[in-house]
Design an enzyme around this catalytic site. Structure first.
Site, PDB file in Angstrom:
ATOM      1  N   TYR A 126       0.847  -1.192   0.000  1.00  0.00           N
ATOM      2  CA  TYR A 126       0.000   0.000   0.000  1.00  0.00           C
ATOM      3  C   TYR A 126       0.886   1.246   0.000  1.00  0.00           C
ATOM      4  O   TYR A 126       1.645   1.491   0.938  1.00  0.00           O
ATOM      5  CB  TYR A 126      -0.923   0.017   1.215  1.00  0.00           C
ATOM      6  CG  TYR A 126      -1.990  -1.059   1.210  1.00  0.00           C
ATOM      7  CD1 TYR A 126      -2.234  -1.839   0.079  1.00  0.00           C
ATOM      8  CD2 TYR A 126      -2.752  -1.298   2.341  1.00  0.00           C
ATOM      9  CE1 TYR A 126      -3.209  -2.826   0.078  1.00  0.00           C
ATOM     10  CE2 TYR A 126      -3.743  -2.281   2.355  1.00  0.00           C
ATOM     11  CZ  TYR A 126      -3.959  -3.049   1.224  1.00  0.00           C
ATOM     12  OH  TYR A 126      -4.927  -4.028   1.223  1.00  0.00           O
TER      13      TYR A 126
ATOM     14  N   SER B 223     -13.923  -4.294   0.786  1.00  0.00           N
ATOM     15  CA  SER B 223     -14.746  -3.592  -0.204  1.00  0.00           C
ATOM     16  C   SER B 223     -16.251  -3.794   0.016  1.00  0.00           C
ATOM     17  O   SER B 223     -16.989  -4.086  -0.930  1.00  0.00           O
ATOM     18  CB  SER B 223     -14.365  -4.020  -1.624  1.00  0.00           C
ATOM     19  OG  SER B 223     -14.805  -3.058  -2.580  1.00  0.00           O
ATOM     20  N   PRO B 224     -16.760  -3.612   1.221  1.00  0.00           N
ATOM     21  CA  PRO B 224     -18.202  -3.759   1.462  1.00  0.00           C
ATOM     22  C   PRO B 224     -19.033  -2.718   0.726  1.00  0.00           C
ATOM     23  O   PRO B 224     -20.202  -2.954   0.435  1.00  0.00           O
ATOM     24  CB  PRO B 224     -18.320  -3.598   2.983  1.00  0.00           C
ATOM     25  CG  PRO B 224     -17.165  -2.720   3.343  1.00  0.00           C
ATOM     26  CD  PRO B 224     -16.043  -3.190   2.449  1.00  0.00           C
ATOM     27  N   LEU B 225     -18.401  -1.572   0.421  1.00  0.00           N
ATOM     28  CA  LEU B 225     -19.104  -0.516  -0.325  1.00  0.00           C
ATOM     29  C   LEU B 225     -18.846  -0.625  -1.818  1.00  0.00           C
ATOM     30  O   LEU B 225     -19.237   0.253  -2.588  1.00  0.00           O
ATOM     31  CB  LEU B 225     -18.684   0.869   0.186  1.00  0.00           C
ATOM     32  CG  LEU B 225     -18.933   1.118   1.679  1.00  0.00           C
ATOM     33  CD1 LEU B 225     -18.497   2.530   2.056  1.00  0.00           C
ATOM     34  CD2 LEU B 225     -20.397   0.899   2.035  1.00  0.00           C
TER      35      LEU B 225
ATOM     36  N   GLY C 224     -17.165   2.216  -3.493  1.00  0.00           N
ATOM     37  CA  GLY C 224     -17.951   3.451  -3.517  1.00  0.00           C
ATOM     38  C   GLY C 224     -19.261   3.335  -4.267  1.00  0.00           C
ATOM     39  O   GLY C 224     -20.128   4.212  -4.155  1.00  0.00           O
TER      40      GLY C 224
ATOM     41  N   LEU D  44     -21.738   1.473  -3.660  1.00  0.00           N
ATOM     42  CA  LEU D  44     -22.871   1.335  -2.752  1.00  0.00           C
ATOM     43  C   LEU D  44     -23.036   2.517  -1.795  1.00  0.00           C
ATOM     44  O   LEU D  44     -23.727   2.430  -0.794  1.00  0.00           O
ATOM     45  CB  LEU D  44     -22.759   0.026  -1.971  1.00  0.00           C
ATOM     46  CG  LEU D  44     -23.014  -1.213  -2.845  1.00  0.00           C
ATOM     47  CD1 LEU D  44     -22.528  -2.489  -2.175  1.00  0.00           C
ATOM     48  CD2 LEU D  44     -24.500  -1.327  -3.202  1.00  0.00           C
TER      49      LEU D  44
ATOM     50  N   GLY E 263     -23.841   5.305  -3.602  1.00  0.00           N
ATOM     51  CA  GLY E 263     -24.713   6.040  -4.511  1.00  0.00           C
ATOM     52  C   GLY E 263     -24.021   7.185  -5.214  1.00  0.00           C
ATOM     53  O   GLY E 263     -24.673   7.995  -5.889  1.00  0.00           O
TER      54      GLY E 263
END
Length: 355
Positions: free
Chosen positions: A55, A206-208, A211, A213, A215
């Site tokens: 990273y 990466s639950p979203l 980005g 999720l 919106g």
């Protein structure tokens, strides 16, 4: 903050884990703000931090090391090895040669004498697992590593690691970190059952969905300034080329996401939640999941996420999500996280060759 056991280790970790992929030159170059995010997360009850040797070319580990100084004993610290971390031929992979070198580099950057969870960052099909697991087991014996784990392994490979560890009586992986979100449910088919079978922990990254999720991405193809979609168009995307496909609005899967988002927003509204808070709570509803990795780039983003830490999705909401995105679905192939080398034409075609 609620806590769960990390597999069968007896170690309790926060349901939300702080991800640091956006710290440093590939994301947020404001070191002070990155440190402030860590401090704010620790104050909020998060005790689980995820980083990696690659990273921002090691900068993220250095920032994390500075941020947890004086609070190291309160943190369950996870980092990774495996991906290319330099120009040299052997500065990557799962060989004993590289593992023994890179763990020292990570310990130095993190300013610590041990790593709580050392994870193999994707499979290394060129290195015998006996060698990889033997080297990692030696690090556990030496006290430089407490536990070992993996990130984004195919389920068959995950099972093989368990078999090799049992056969050789070496330390075994106690956690798998996989992409898991409403838009990436493919791991529900084999990975999550495997994790449960082996009584491992599962950290969902990466639950979203990068980005999606939240919106923030719209049908007109516009991307907000500073968003991940914007950043992958530049140097960041050169380091992680698969990320560019995740935000290519011309791809069929991404077009399908745009169609599904209004339906998911209605589900969230019915549940009294924002789309983002429903999405970050979604993986926690699965019995296999230990923690959900949140990777805010700014302190403002973290504060927006923490407002949803107490959210628990009810059965009715989960049923509605299943109606929109059925279990086991993968809306966009670029979100899989690992591309099998056997899909390459030169590998899967016989091309007339004989033994």
């Amino acid at each position: 903050m609620r806590y769960r056991y990390l597999g069968r280790t007896g170690v309790q970790v926060s349901e939300y884990m702080l991800g640091t992929m956006s710290y440093g030159s590939d994301g947020n170059t404001d070191e002070k703000e990155c440190i402030d995010i860590v401090h704010h997360a620790l104050d909020r009850g998060i005790n689980f931090i995820d980083t990696a040797d690659t990273y921002s070319h090691g900068e993220a580990e250095e920032i994390v090391g500075k941020a947890i100084a004086g609070r190291r004993d309160k943190v369950v610290l996870a980092t990774k090895f495996r991906l290319a971390a330099g120009e040299g031929r052997n500065e990557q992979g799962g060989s004993r040669y590289w593992i023994m070198k890179q763990v020292e580099n990570s310990l130095r950057r993190l300013n610590t004498d041990h790593i709580d969870l050392y994870q193999m960052h994707r499979p290394d099909l060129q290195t015998d697992l006996d060698e990889t697991l033997g080297a990692l087991s030696d690090l556990v014996t030496q006290g430089k590593v407490r536990y070992i784990g993996s990130s984004t392994l195919p389920s068959w490979y995950l099972a093989e690691t368990q078999s090799v560890s049992r056969l050789n009586k070496t330390a075994r992986f106690i956690n798998e970190s996989s992409p898991y979100s409403i838009f990436q449910r493919a791991v529900e088919r084999e990975t999550l059952p495997a994790v449960q079978h082996y009584r491992m922990g599962l950290t969902a990254w990466s639950p979203l969905n990068g980005g999606w999720l939240t919106g923030k991405y719209k049908a007109d193809g516009s991307t907000p300034s500073g968003s991940r979609a914007e950043r992958v168009k530049g140097q960041w995307g050169q380091h992680y080329p698969i990320l560019q496909s995740r935000f290519d609005m011309q791809r069929e899967g991404n077009g399908r996401k745009l169609e599904l988002l209004p339906e998911l927003e209605r589900v969230a509204t019915e549940a009294g939640l924002s789309l983002m808070h429903m999405a970050q709570a979604f993986p926690l509803a699965h019995a296999a999941v230990t923690s959900v990795i949140l990777g805010p780039r700014t302190l403002e983003q973290f504060k927006a996420m923490e407002a949803g830490f107490e959210a628990i999705l009810q059965a009715a909401t989960l049923d509605r999500i299943d109606e929109v995105v059925p279990p086991g679905s993968l809306i966009e192939e670029a979100d899989r996280g690992y591309v099998s080398p056997w899909l390459a034409p030169e590998v899967r075609r016989h091309l007339g060759k004989v033994a």
